[in-house]
Design a protein around this motif. Sequence first.
Motif, PDB file in Angstrom:
ATOM      1  N   ILE A   1       3.969  -1.806 -13.103  1.00  0.00           N
ATOM      2  CA  ILE A   1       4.365  -1.502 -11.786  1.00  0.00           C
ATOM      3  C   ILE A   1       4.030  -2.441 -10.606  1.00  0.00           C
ATOM      4  N   ALA A   2       2.887  -3.032 -10.590  1.00  0.00           N
ATOM      5  CA  ALA A   2       2.348  -3.889  -9.864  1.00  0.00           C
ATOM      6  C   ALA A   2       3.081  -5.455  -9.743  1.00  0.00           C
TER       7      ALA A   2
ATOM      8  N   ILE B   1      -2.852  -6.836  -4.396  1.00  0.00           N
ATOM      9  CA  ILE B   1      -3.041  -5.643  -3.663  1.00  0.00           C
ATOM     10  C   ILE B   1      -2.482  -4.297  -4.465  1.00  0.00           C
ATOM     11  N   ASN B   2      -1.199  -4.467  -4.984  1.00  0.00           N
ATOM     12  CA  ASN B   2      -0.580  -3.356  -5.463  1.00  0.00           C
ATOM     13  C   ASN B   2      -1.464  -2.868  -6.837  1.00  0.00           C
TER      14      ASN B   2
ATOM     15  N   PHE C   1       0.833  -1.153   0.143  1.00  0.00           N
ATOM     16  CA  PHE C   1       0.039  -0.058   0.117  1.00  0.00           C
ATOM     17  C   PHE C   1       0.791   1.231  -0.038  1.00  0.00           C
TER      18      PHE C   1
ATOM     19  N   TYR D   1      -5.926   4.968  -6.388  1.00  0.00           N
ATOM     20  CA  TYR D   1      -5.272   6.335  -6.033  1.00  0.00           C
ATOM     21  C   TYR D   1      -5.625   6.897  -7.244  1.00  0.00           C
ATOM     22  N   GLN D   2      -5.544   6.279  -8.398  1.00  0.00           N
ATOM     23  CA  GLN D   2      -5.678   7.053  -9.809  1.00  0.00           C
ATOM     24  C   GLN D   2      -7.206   7.598  -9.811  1.00  0.00           C
TER      25      GLN D   2
ATOM     26  N   THR E   1      -4.531  -0.892  -4.932  1.00  0.00           N
ATOM     27  CA  THR E   1      -3.982   0.531  -4.533  1.00  0.00           C
ATOM     28  C   THR E   1      -3.969   1.398  -5.557  1.00  0.00           C
ATOM     29  N   TYR E   2      -3.202   0.948  -6.504  1.00  0.00           N
ATOM     30  CA  TYR E   2      -2.733   1.783  -7.874  1.00  0.00           C
ATOM     31  C   TYR E   2      -4.238   2.447  -8.375  1.00  0.00           C
TER      32      TYR E   2
ATOM     33  N   MET F   1      10.043   3.746 -11.990  1.00  0.00           N
ATOM     34  CA  MET F   1      10.035   2.310 -12.407  1.00  0.00           C
ATOM     35  C   MET F   1      10.603   2.256 -13.787  1.00  0.00           C
TER      36      MET F   1
ATOM     37  N   ILE G   1       3.049   1.478  -3.150  1.00  0.00           N
ATOM     38  CA  ILE G   1       2.270   1.954  -4.505  1.00  0.00           C
ATOM     39  C   ILE G   1       1.704   3.431  -4.523  1.00  0.00           C
TER      40      ILE G   1
ATOM     41  N   ASP H   1       0.670   0.115 -18.053  1.00  0.00           N
ATOM     42  CA  ASP H   1       1.817   0.752 -16.947  1.00  0.00           C
ATOM     43  C   ASP H   1       1.613   0.242 -15.809  1.00  0.00           C
TER      44      ASP H   1
ATOM     45  N   THR I   1      -8.264  -1.032  -1.783  1.00  0.00           N
ATOM     46  CA  THR I   1      -7.205  -2.139  -1.186  1.00  0.00           C
ATOM     47  C   THR I   1      -8.080  -2.895   0.027  1.00  0.00           C
TER      48      THR I   1
ATOM     49  N   VAL J   1      -5.959   9.198  -2.142  1.00  0.00           N
ATOM     50  CA  VAL J   1      -5.703   8.162  -0.764  1.00  0.00           C
ATOM     51  C   VAL J   1      -6.820   7.546  -0.608  1.00  0.00           C
TER      52      VAL J   1
ATOM     53  N   SER K   1      -7.644   4.713  -2.864  1.00  0.00           N
ATOM     54  CA  SER K   1      -6.708   3.719  -2.662  1.00  0.00           C
ATOM     55  C   SER K   1      -7.142   2.790  -1.287  1.00  0.00           C
ATOM     56  N   ALA K   2      -7.254   3.375  -0.252  1.00  0.00           N
ATOM     57  CA  ALA K   2      -7.639   2.469   0.887  1.00  0.00           C
ATOM     58  C   ALA K   2      -8.949   1.788   0.808  1.00  0.00           C
TER      59      ALA K   2
END
Lengths: 191, 193
Positions: B51-52, B61-62, A87, B69-70, B65-66, A101, A90, B47, B81, B74, B77-78
Amino acid sequence: MICLRLFFTFLKIGAVSFGGGYGMISLIREEVLSHGWLTEEQLLRFIAVSESTPGPIAVNMATFIGSSQAGFAGALISTFGVVLPSFIIILLISALLKKVMKYAGVQAALNGIRPVITGLILGTALILLLSSAANIKTIHDSVLLDWKAGAILVILFIASTGYYKFRKKTFSPILLLLLSGIMGVLFFLFE
Amino acid sequence: MKKIWNLFFIMLKIGLFTFGGGYAMIALLENEFVSRRRWMQADEFADMVAIAESTPGPIAINAATYIGYQQNGVPGSAAATIGVCIPSFIIIFLISLFFDAFQQIQWVAAAFKGIQVGVVVLILSAGLKILRQMRKTIYNIACVCLTTAGLVLCSLFAVNFSSIFYILIGAVLGLSIYFVKRLCKAGKTEVKK
């Protein structure tokens, strides 16, 4: 106290496990064995349950191990621990370091790590293979071949490679576990 | 606020219906966020997957979260997740309550003896699958062999050497190879001048 230990153990596991579910099996195995939380047999059962229920294996394993050690609180805190590093990392990447990255150095480090993860998965599989089919855990153990486990192993391997040859697809994990469960009943129930 | 709840429930659904780990989930996420709702562009999604995959932690999870957020910062993302974790958590927690009693049943215990072998086959074939897809450079092959051998030997001789060290060594080696290559290149261009 146990909750704190669970939290930090799973925080560590979440922070260094690259490459998805199986990438973290080797570290989870080391941690649960050295803390005396599970035996190798129990670990394999937990993996089977985590694999055949929905959701990420890592989260399932954390919840399961946490619950077995400290009930609901343990489950909650272990799951929180294993998720937290992802969390934060990311969030940092998407909020501040969008380009991180793409740096050549980061890619170089990841390229260095990738084959290591493959090795960790293969090594763990071999260790588990030795201990479950031949009862070899350390060099001092005498070889005690378990012919039933060996037979199941051979049948599964033939079935899954055969399936791959004909259907060009790998066995779904649940199908494979179901098959091995049925063979378990056939081989072990009537002894 | 409505979008956050939306995000939460979509992730809840995805968490409930993905069997077999992160990669299965990627397909569901793509279907939900790119094809159906058009909340993300295809290249943005690619992308995100890159990254994940290359950051530590479970891919699911990655990704959650990503995407969270997008879509909504925050809080998003919470929500994403937590949403993706809740089904796993509840299901596994309920199973764990009855698991010991369940294993006392004779035929279940027998089934699990077989299933243990099945798990070993699963892990082995997961490793072999990655191995097949890996680029066969000298570094990669050497690294796989040494790590596998190191892990097995340490276990056989009961030596404590955490997997974390292998991962760190891999990162350091990757970086060193990169810098050595760059130095060589710089040296060559120097000579040409």
